[in-house]
Design a protein around this motif. Structure first.
Motif, PDB file in Angstrom:
ATOM      1  N   UNK A   1      -7.965   7.272   1.599  1.00 21.82           N
ATOM      2  CA  UNK A   1      -7.949   8.562   0.822  1.00 21.82           C
ATOM      3  C   UNK A   1      -7.054   9.648   1.733  1.00 21.82           C
ATOM      4  N   UNK A   2      -6.298  10.166   1.115  1.00 21.87           N
ATOM      5  CA  UNK A   2      -5.002  11.068   1.807  1.00 21.87           C
ATOM      6  C   UNK A   2      -5.328  12.477   1.989  1.00 21.87           C
ATOM      7  N   UNK A   3      -6.269  13.013   1.268  1.00 20.81           N
ATOM      8  CA  UNK A   3      -6.702  14.352   1.134  1.00 20.81           C
ATOM      9  C   UNK A   3      -5.760  15.302   0.266  1.00 20.81           C
ATOM     10  N   UNK A   4      -5.628  16.528   0.536  1.00 22.27           N
ATOM     11  CA  UNK A   4      -5.217  17.383  -0.425  1.00 22.27           C
ATOM     12  C   UNK A   4      -3.487  17.041  -0.506  1.00 22.27           C
TER      13      UNK A   4
ATOM     14  N   UNK B   1       0.739   7.289  -7.193  1.00 23.77           N
ATOM     15  CA  UNK B   1      -0.472   6.589  -8.259  1.00 23.77           C
ATOM     16  C   UNK B   1      -1.951   6.796  -7.561  1.00 23.77           C
ATOM     17  N   UNK B   2      -2.451   8.003  -7.064  1.00 28.82           N
ATOM     18  CA  UNK B   2      -3.547   8.235  -6.421  1.00 28.82           C
ATOM     19  C   UNK B   2      -4.850   8.401  -7.627  1.00 28.82           C
ATOM     20  N   UNK B   3      -5.698   7.262  -7.580  1.00 25.47           N
ATOM     21  CA  UNK B   3      -6.689   7.504  -8.632  1.00 25.47           C
ATOM     22  C   UNK B   3      -7.585   8.711  -8.492  1.00 25.47           C
ATOM     23  N   UNK B   4      -8.087   9.089  -7.472  1.00 20.33           N
ATOM     24  CA  UNK B   4      -9.038  10.218  -7.225  1.00 20.33           C
ATOM     25  C   UNK B   4      -8.311  11.497  -7.916  1.00 20.33           C
ATOM     26  N   UNK B   5      -7.156  11.502  -7.520  1.00 19.34           N
ATOM     27  CA  UNK B   5      -6.584  13.002  -8.163  1.00 19.34           C
ATOM     28  C   UNK B   5      -6.328  12.750  -9.843  1.00 19.34           C
TER      29      UNK B   5
END
Length: 812
Positions: free
Chosen positions: A512-515, A525-529
Motif C-alpha cells: 500500500x502506497x498511501x495518498x 493500477x492501484x486496486x484500493x484507489x
C-alpha cells in the motif's frame, strides 16, 4: 393388273398407313405433353446454385460455403477454342440444327435395335440442357420425347450463345464442380481463360460421364477421352496437325485443387456466414451472395500470427509437457505414416515421429515420408519439463531426457529452420477496431479454428480486471475528480453480503502506497484507489455511466468488486468501450459486414455505421452579407465541408473529459504497467493492462487515434496462468507485435487539446497548485473550472511579480 404391282400397292398403302399412325401417335403425344412442358422463358431468369463467398475489404477470398462449387461466367468469357472442343465432343452440328439431330436420333435407334438396350440418347447440347434444367435422368421414351419438344422450344426462344452459356454454367463436371469455371478451378487451380488446349479438351470430355472420365479418379480413361476430342477437332478443321500433335503429347496435369482461401480468417468467415444465414436463410448457400467485410487482409494475417507467436512464447515459458502421443517404437515407418496422416497441423505446428535419438540430436519421420534431423540447438536444450504452471524441471543434458523413439511431437518452422514445439494449452484472442465507425479491422478468435471453433472474441466472457478501471476513472472525471485528486491507497475492509461477508481487497504484491494522485493510481493500477473512487461515486451513478460505453447495465454487479473488473465481458465488448477513448468521446458500434452483393452484382445491403464527426456540432451556416460579391459567396459554398452521408456517432463524453482520460491512459505506457509498449517509440499510444485473480486472465486494451486493439490470453477452463503472468507479460507482447505492423506507416498523431483545458503546475504530493519556485512541481491538465486551489503557505508572486499561475505548456 400384274401381280407384282398389287404387292407394291399393298406395301405403299401399308407404308402410308404406318406413317399416318406414327404421325397421329406423335401428334397425340405432342398434344398431350406440350401443355405440361415448363416455360422455357424461365431459363432467362434461372438461378444457378452458387455458393456464398466471403471477402476482406480489399477483395481477398476468406471463405466459401455451399454444396456446389460454381462461378457463373458470360458467353463472351468462354474461350472460343474450348467451345470448339466441347462441340467436337458433344454436338458437332450444333450451329446447324434446330435443337434436335435426326442423325443422332437414328444412330441411337440403330444401337437400340442392335443391342436391345439404350446405348446413347443421341442428345444435342440443347437436349442435354433441357434435361438438366427440367427433366430427370431416367432413360424412358416419354422423357426423351419431352426432351425433344423442350429442345425445339428452347431453340425457338433462345440464341445459340445463350444456350451455350447456360449449358456451360449448369453442367456437372465432377468433384463438386458445376460449370466450366468451377471445373477449371478444381482440376487446374486456374481460371478458364488461363488454361491450355489439352486442358480445355480434358474438361470438355467430362460432361458425358464425370465419374468415368474424371482425370483424378480415372486418369488413363480421361487421357484417352481427351485425345479423342483433340482428334475430332483435327477432323473438323478446328486445329491443324502440329497443334493436334503437341496437344496429344502433352502430359495430363490435372490434380485436385480444393478451396484455398486467399486470406486465412476462419473466425471472420464464420461470423459472416452466420450473418448471411440470419438474413437469407438457407438461400445464403445457393443464391450466390458475396459478402465484403471490413477486415484488412494484411492486418488479419498479422493478428493471427501474433496470437500464435504469443501463445507459443507463453507456453515455452512453462515447460515441455512431453510427446503428444506414444507410438510403438518397433512399428514400421509405414505404420507410423498411417498415424501421421490422421494428425492435423494446427497453428502451423506439424506432427512428426521420433525414429531415432542420439546424444544431442534426433531423427524424425515427417508426414510426407521424408526424414529430418533435430539438433540440440533446435529446441531440445531448452525443453525443461513442465511440472505445474509455476514450476519447471531441470534443463535436459541429453536427447533421451526429452524424446524417445515413437514419440509424436510437433515442429515449428521458422526462418532458421524447424524447432521443437508443442500445441499450447492456453488460448488467446485479438480484435482490432477502427474507432471512427467501429469497423472490425482484424479478428482472431483463437490459436487455430480447426482445433477449436469457439470464437473467444465474441463468445468468451471473462473478467477484464484492471483493464476495466478506465471507465470508472472517467466517470470520476465527470463528477468533480481531476488527475491531481489525492486518494488514499490504504487497506480497506468491506462488509458486503453480496461478497459473502468480509472482503479485504489488496493490490498486486500486497503493498500500500498511501495518498497518491488519481493519475498515478491509474498508471500504477492501484486496486484500493479504484474501490474508493467507485464507493464515492455510488453504484447507480457508475452503472448509468458504464451503460454509455455499451455495457449491459442490468448485468453489472452491484458491489465494489466492479471497480476491479469483476464484470464478465468479451474482448469485443471491451474494444467497443475503448473506442470512446480513442475517438475523443463518441460511441460507435462494432460491425463486420461492409456490403453484400447479389449474384447479379446488385448491392442488397450496405452498412451505414454511425461515424465520428468531430466538426458536426460546430457547423453554423454562413450568413450572407450585402458586402460580399456573388463570386465570393459561390467560392465559400464550393469550399464548404460536404455533408457526412453517414449518421453521426453520438457524443457520450465531452471533449475535455475524453482528452484528460486519454492523457492518463497514455501515461500507462509512458511510465506505468504498459511500459513495455515503449518499444514502439510512439507518443500517441495509450492503454491499460488487466490481470485477474489467479492470475487467470491477462489483458491489454490499447489504442492510438486510428485503431483500437484488445488482446486476451488465458485458459478456456479458467485455470491459473502462473504466478508471474500478468497482462503486461502475457497479453501486451501480442498487442505490441500487432500494433507494430498496424502503425508502421501511420504518422504519429498528437492529441488535439480541446477548448476549456489548461495546464497547471501542481505539488505532486498534495495535488494543489504549486508556487513558482517549487522545485518539485509537475505539470497537470485540468478543465478550466476544475483548477485546484493553491497550497497553503505558497507565495503567488514569490519575488516574480506578474508570473502566470497557469502555464500553457504541454507536458503529456
Amino acid at each position: 393388273m400384274p401381280k407384282k404391282y398389287s404387292y407394291l400397292t399393298v406395301l405403299l398403302w401399308l407404308l402410308i398407313a404406318g406413317c399416318g399412325v406414327t404421325g397421329v401417335t406423335f401428334a397425340g403425344l405432342y398434344l398431350y405433353l406440350n401443355p405440361k412442358l415448363p416455360d422455357v422463358q424461365s431459363l432467362r431468369q434461372v438461378k444457378l446454385q452458387t455458393p456464398l463467398r466471403i471477402y476482406s475489404n480489399d477483395n481477398r477470398l476468406i471463405g466459401e460455403f455451399g454444396e456446389q462449387r460454381r462461378t457463373p461466367i458470360n458467353y463472351d468469357e468462354i474461350p472460343p477454342l474450348y467451345i470448339k472442343a466441347l462441340l467436337s465432343a458433344e454436338d458437332a452440328q450444333f450451329y446447324d440444327h434446330n435443337g434436335v439431330s435426326i442423325r443422332g436420333l437414328l444412330r441411337a435407334a440403330s444401337q437400340l435395335l442392335q443391342t436391345g438396350q439404350i446405348q446413347s440418347g443421341g442428345s444435342t447440347i440443347t437436349m442435354q440442357l433441357a434435361r438438366n434444367f427440367f427433366l430427370t435422368f431416367q432413360q424412358t421414351f416419354a422423357r426423351k420425347f419431352n426432351e425433344i419438344l423442350l429442345a425445339l422450344q428452347i431453340e425457338r426462344e433462345l440464341s445459340k450463345e445463350e444456350i451455350l452459356a447456360l449449358y456451360n454454367n449448369k453442367i456437372y463436371f465432377g468433384n463438386r464442380a458445376y460449370g466450366i469455371q468451377a471445373a477449371a478451378n478444381v482440376y487446374y487451380g486456374k481460371n478458364m481463360d488461363e488454361l491450355t488446349l489439352p486442358q480445355w479438351a480434358m474438361i470438355a470430355g467430362l460432361p458425358k460421364a464425370p465419374s468415368a472420365y474424371n482425370p483424378l479418379a480415372n486418369p488413363e480413361r480421361a487421357l484417352i477421352r481427351r485425345n479423342w476430342i483433340l482428334g475430332r477437332m483435327l477432323e473438323l478443321g478446328h486445329i491443324d496437325q502440329p497443334t493436334w500433335k503437341a496437344a496429344t503429347e502433352a502430359p495430363a496435369t490435372a490434380k485436385y485443387h480444393g478451396l484455398t482461401p486467399e486470406l486465412y480468417a476462419p473466425y471472420v468467415a464464420e461470423m459472416a456466414r452466420q450473418d448471411a444465414i440470419s438474413r437469407f436463410g438457407n438461400a445464403a448457400y445457393t443464391d450466390g451472395y458475396s459478402i465484403y467485410t471490413t477486415v484488412n487482409a494484411h492486418l488479419q494475417e498479422v493478428a493471427q500470427s501474433a496470437i500464435i507467436d504469443g501463445l507459443i512464447t507463453y507456453d515455452r515459458r512453462h515447460g515441455y509437457r512431453g510427446p503428444e502421443q506414444q507410438l510403438d517404437p518397433d512399428a514400421s515407418d509405414e505404420q507410423w505414416l498411417e498415424t501421421l496422416k490422421n494428425i492435423p497441423t494446427y497453428g502451423g505446428l506439424t506432427p512428426a515421429v521420433v525414429s531415432q535419438t542420439d546424444q544431442q540430436s534426433a531423427t524424425l519421420l515427417l508426414p510426407d515420408g521424408s526424414e529430418a534431423q533435430l539438433s540440440w540447438e533446435q529446441g531440445l536444450s531448452e525443453a525443461r519439463p513442465y511440472l505445474s504452471e509455476n514450476y519447471r524441471g531441470e534443463k535436459p543434458t541429453q536427447t533421451s531426457d526429452v524424446l524417445s523413439p515413437g514419440d509424436v511431437i510437433r515442429l515449428r518452422h521458422t526462418a532458421e529452420g524447424a524447432v521443437l514445439a508443442q500445441l499450447p494449452t492456453a488460448e488467446a484472442a485479438l480484435v482490432s477496431l477502427d474507432p471512427s465507425d467501429g469497423a472490425i479491422v482484424s479478428l482472431a478468435g483463437g490459436f487455430d479454428f480447426e482445433q477449436s471453433h469457439f470464437n473467444r472474441v465474441t463468445q468468451a466472457t471473462r473478467q477484464p480486471g484492471s483493464a476495466f478501471k478506465p471507465f470508472i476513472y472517467t466517470t470520476a472525471l465527470e463528477h468533480g475528480y481531476t488527475p491531481a485528486t489525492i486518494i488514499n491507497d490504504a487497506p480497506i475492509v468491506i462488509e458486503d453480503a453480496s461478497l459473502e461477508g468480509t472482503w479485504r481487497p489488496e493490490n498486486d504484491g500486497g503493498s500500500f502506497l498511501g495518498p497518491m494522485r488519481m493519475r498515478t493510481a491509474l498508471y500504477r493500477s492501484r486496486n484500493l484507489v479504484s474501490i474508493r473512487i467507485l464507493r464515492s461515486l455510488g453504484m447507480d451513478t457508475a452503472h448509468e455511466s458504464l451503460a454509455r460505453f455499451g455495457f449491459d447495465k442490468n448485468a453489472l454487479p452491484r458491489d465494489l468488486s466492479l471497480a476491479l473488473g469483476s464484470h464478465d465481458v468479451t474482448p469485443l465488448d471491451l474494444a467497443r468501450g475503448y473506442t470512446t477513448f480513442a475517438n475523443g468521446g463518441f460511441a460507435v458500434q462494432p460491425y463486420l459486414i461492409k456490403r453484400i452483393e447479389a449474384v447479379d452484382g446488385r448491392d442488397v445491403f450496405t452498412a451505414t455505421p454511425a461515424t465520428v464527426c468531430r466538426d458536426c456540432d460546430n457547423k453554423t451556416p454562413a450568413t450572407p452579407s450585402e458586402a460580399r460579391t456573388l463570386e465570393e459567396l459561390l467560392g465559400e459554398q464550393a469550399n464548404a465541408p460536404k455533408a457526412n452521408p453517414l449518421p453521426p456517432a453520438k457524443r457520450i463524453l465531452d471533449a475535455q473529459t475524453a482528452f484528460i482520460a486519454d492523457s492518463m491512459l497514455r501515461d500507462v505506457i509512458a511510465r506505468g504497467t504498459g511500459k513495455r509498449a515503449r518499444v514502439l517509440e510512439r507518443g500517441d499510444i495509450a492503454g491499460k493492462t488487466g490481470t485477474t485473480n489467479g492470475p487467470r486472465d491477462a489483458w491489454f486494451a490499447g489504442y492510438n487515434p486510428e485503431i483500437v486493439t484488445i488482446t486476451w490470453l488465458g485458459f478456456d477452463n479458467n485455470t491459473p496462468l502462473g504466478n508471474r503472468e500478468y497482462g503486461g507479460s502475457a497479453a501486451l507482447p501480442i498487442w505490441i507485435d500487432y500494433m507494430r505492423a498496424a502503425l508502421a506507416e501511420k504518422p504519429e498523431r498528437a492529441a488535439q487539446r480541446p477548448d476549456g483545458i489548461i495546464t497547471v503546475r501542481i505539488d505532486p504530493e498534495t495535488g494543489k497548485r504549486a508556487g513558482p519556485q517549487d522545485p518539485d512541481a509537475v505539470f497537470e491538465i485540468f478543465r478550466v473550472d476544475n483548477v485546484p486551489e493553491r497550497a497553503e503557505g505558497t507565495d503567488p508572486g514569490n519575488g516574480n511579480q506578474g508570473a502566470p499561475e497557469v502555464l500553457p505548456e504541454e507536458l503529456f
